[in-house]
Design an enzyme around this catalytic site. Structure first.
Site, PDB file in Angstrom:
ATOM      1  CG  ASP A  25      -2.091   0.916   1.109  1.00 56.12           C
ATOM      2  OD1 ASP A  25      -2.339   1.427  -0.004  1.00 56.12           O
ATOM      3  OD2 ASP A  25      -2.769   1.145   2.128  1.00 56.12           O
ATOM      4  N   GLY A  26       0.325   2.330  -0.575  1.00 57.00           N
ATOM      5  CA  GLY A  26       0.997   3.629  -0.505  1.00 57.00           C
ATOM      6  C   GLY A  26       1.551   4.147  -1.827  1.00 57.00           C
ATOM      7  CG  HIS A  42      -0.468   2.275  -9.221  1.00 58.13           C
ATOM      8  ND1 HIS A  42      -0.622   1.862  -7.917  1.00 58.13           N
ATOM      9  CD2 HIS A  42      -1.561   3.034  -9.507  1.00 58.13           C
ATOM     10  CE1 HIS A  42      -1.765   2.347  -7.427  1.00 58.13           C
ATOM     11  NE2 HIS A  42      -2.345   3.065  -8.373  1.00 58.13           N
ATOM     12  CD  GLU A  72     -13.260  -5.009  -1.326  1.00 57.23           C
ATOM     13  OE1 GLU A  72     -12.076  -5.395  -1.371  1.00 57.23           O
ATOM     14  OE2 GLU A  72     -14.221  -5.801  -1.202  1.00 57.23           O
ATOM     15  CD1 TRP A  74     -13.134  -4.923  -8.972  1.00 56.04           C
ATOM     16  CD2 TRP A  74     -12.528  -4.206 -11.001  1.00 56.04           C
ATOM     17  NE1 TRP A  74     -12.522  -5.975  -9.621  1.00 56.04           N
ATOM     18  CE2 TRP A  74     -12.148  -5.570 -10.865  1.00 56.04           C
ATOM     19  CE3 TRP A  74     -12.247  -3.543 -12.202  1.00 56.04           C
ATOM     20  CZ2 TRP A  74     -11.501  -6.271 -11.885  1.00 56.04           C
ATOM     21  CZ3 TRP A  74     -11.609  -4.250 -13.214  1.00 56.04           C
ATOM     22  CH2 TRP A  74     -11.237  -5.590 -13.050  1.00 56.04           C
ATOM     23  CG  LEU A 136       9.954 -16.676  -4.305  1.00 55.50           C
ATOM     24  CD1 LEU A 136       9.929 -16.681  -2.779  1.00 55.50           C
ATOM     25  CD2 LEU A 136      10.371 -15.290  -4.804  1.00 55.50           C
TER      26      LEU A 136
HETATM   27  C1  IPE Z   1      -1.597   0.287  -3.336  1.00 55.29           C
HETATM   28  O1  IPE Z   1      -1.370   1.648  -3.364  1.00 55.29           O
HETATM   29  C2  IPE Z   1      -1.863  -0.286  -4.697  1.00 55.29           C
HETATM   30  C3  IPE Z   1      -3.262  -0.656  -4.937  1.00 55.29           C
HETATM   31  C4  IPE Z   1      -4.200  -0.650  -4.036  1.00 55.29           C
HETATM   32  C5  IPE Z   1      -3.619  -1.048  -6.280  1.00 55.29           C
HETATM   33  P1  IPE Z   1      -2.570   2.695  -3.319  1.00 55.29           P
HETATM   34  O2  IPE Z   1      -2.950   3.032  -4.726  1.00 55.29           O
HETATM   35  O3  IPE Z   1      -3.684   2.200  -2.481  1.00 55.29           O
HETATM   36  O4  IPE Z   1      -1.849   3.938  -2.644  1.00 55.29           O
HETATM   37  P2  IPE Z   1      -2.490   4.941  -1.612  1.00 55.29           P
HETATM   38  O5  IPE Z   1      -3.040   4.147  -0.470  1.00 55.29           O
HETATM   39  O6  IPE Z   1      -3.560   5.694  -2.343  1.00 55.29           O
HETATM   40  O7  IPE Z   1      -1.344   5.805  -1.194  1.00 55.29           O
HETATM   41  C1  IPE Z   2      -5.361  -2.728  -0.222  1.00 49.05           C
HETATM   42  O1  IPE Z   2      -5.055  -1.393  -0.383  1.00 49.05           O
HETATM   43  C2  IPE Z   2      -5.338  -3.432  -1.537  1.00 49.05           C
HETATM   44  C3  IPE Z   2      -4.023  -3.542  -2.173  1.00 49.05           C
HETATM   45  C4  IPE Z   2      -2.876  -3.206  -1.634  1.00 49.05           C
HETATM   46  C5  IPE Z   2      -4.030  -4.120  -3.478  1.00 49.05           C
HETATM   47  P1  IPE Z   2      -6.183  -0.275  -0.507  1.00 49.05           P
HETATM   48  O2  IPE Z   2      -5.478   1.012  -0.621  1.00 49.05           O
HETATM   49  O3  IPE Z   2      -7.122  -0.639  -1.595  1.00 49.05           O
HETATM   50  O4  IPE Z   2      -6.943  -0.432   0.867  1.00 49.05           O
HETATM   51  P2  IPE Z   2      -7.858   0.604   1.662  1.00 49.05           P
HETATM   52  O5  IPE Z   2      -8.830   1.185   0.670  1.00 49.05           O
HETATM   53  O6  IPE Z   2      -6.952   1.665   2.219  1.00 49.05           O
HETATM   54  O7  IPE Z   2      -8.493  -0.208   2.731  1.00 49.05           O
HETATM   55 MG    MG Z   3      -4.106   2.409  -0.497  1.00 51.17          MG
END
Ligand code: IPE
Ligand code: IPE
Ligand code: MG
Length: 247
Positions: A25-26, A42, A72, A74, A136
């Site tokens: 995430d992030g 990404h 989610e 989508w 792996l």
């Molecule tokens: C995680 O990074 C990748 C996906 C969920 C596809 P985010 O796109 O959720 O990045 P933040 O949370 O908005 O920083």
């Molecule tokens: C979780 O991240 C899904 C992925 C890392 C692919 P999100 O960014 O979608 O999660 P929420 O919305 O913060 O819960």
């Molecule tokens: Mg996120």
């Protein structure tokens, strides 16, 4: 096809954590902090996956599962969703040779029917091509949601029951597990979530029931192999009792 055996790598550090699962995430915040479009984040995130995959065998990690796209996700803009799907397709195409050569077995979990046929074909192709590899085990969760997975597995059980393939006494934990996307994959020992969020966002709710969790503030594109090694070292200090009492 050459089979690369799962013997421990020479010099591999053994943290006793064969299966690491990561909620990556992030990416969006990483890009936003720089005034760049989310998709740049990404793309950097995908580069990071390559580095972490490469680092795993030397860190004693035999199984790596990464959350790439949730059921989610989508809800995001069409531009972001299509961009992510393009990144997945390119990752598979560009990394196929390297993954094969490095003994990585690649698998996917999540519902596939909603994905583009071309992406589905790439996924099936790399799964088949790397199926004999054992150094792996890399599992990528795309259109994955634990609730969706459990619902599909339950529907499968119901169908098999109605068809007389199984009887009521066969409705065991093992029967359900055998119908999950993760059938044949061990449960994660450690789940890591980057970016400071402390929720699980529908990731492996059944499989991670006894996993240890680590949450780090680091945004996924900045999560280095060194950062992973630090988290693994902390995991090594933990006392996992699985409901038992301490001797
Ligand atoms: C995680 O990074 C990748 C996906 C969920 C596809 P985010 O796109 O959720 O990045 P933040 O949370 O908005 O920083
Ligand atoms: C979780 O991240 C899904 C992925 C890392 C692919 P999100 O960014 O979608 O999660 P929420 O919305 O913060 O819960
Ligand atoms: Mg996120």
């Amino acid at each position: 096809m050459a089979v690369i055996e799962a013997t421990p790598d020479e010099g591999a550090v053994d943290f006793g954590v064969p299966h690491v699962a990561i909620i990556m995430d992030g990416n969006g915040r990483w890009a936003k902090n720089r005034g760049w479009p989310r998709l740049v984040g990404h793309r950097r995130g995908a580069e990071r996956v390559k580095q972490i995959v490469r680092a795993c065998p030397d860190l004693g990690v035999r199984w790596l599962t990464v959350y790439a796209f949730s059921t989610e996700n989508w809800k995001r803009s069409t531009e972001e969703v299509l961009g992510l799907m393009g990144i997945f397709a390119r990752y598979i195409q560009k990394e196929a040779d390297a993954l094969s050569a490095e003994g990585v077995r690649m698998r996917f979990i999540g519902g596939r029917e909603r994905l583009e046929p071309k992406l589905q074909a790439l996924m099936a192709g790399i799964e088949a091509r790397t199926s004999a590899n054992t150094r792996l085990n890399l599992t990528v969760a795309i259109n994955y949601g634990g609730r969706d997975e459990l619902t599909r597995a339950s529907a499968c059980l119901a169908r098999d029951l109605a068809a007389g393939l199984i009887c009521e006494a066969d409705l065991t934990q093992g029967a359900l597990e055998a119908r999950l996307d993760t059938a044949g994959i061990p449960d994660p020992d450690l789940v890591i979530r980057t970016s400071g969020e402390t929720r699980t966002s529908n990731f492996l709710p059944w499989q991670a029931a006894y996993a240890e969790y680590e949450f780090t503030e680091t945004l996924w594109p900045d999560f280095s192999a060194e950062a992973l090694a630090e988290v693994l070292a902390r995991f090594g200090q933990r006392d996992r009792r699985f409901g038992g009492a301490k001797a």
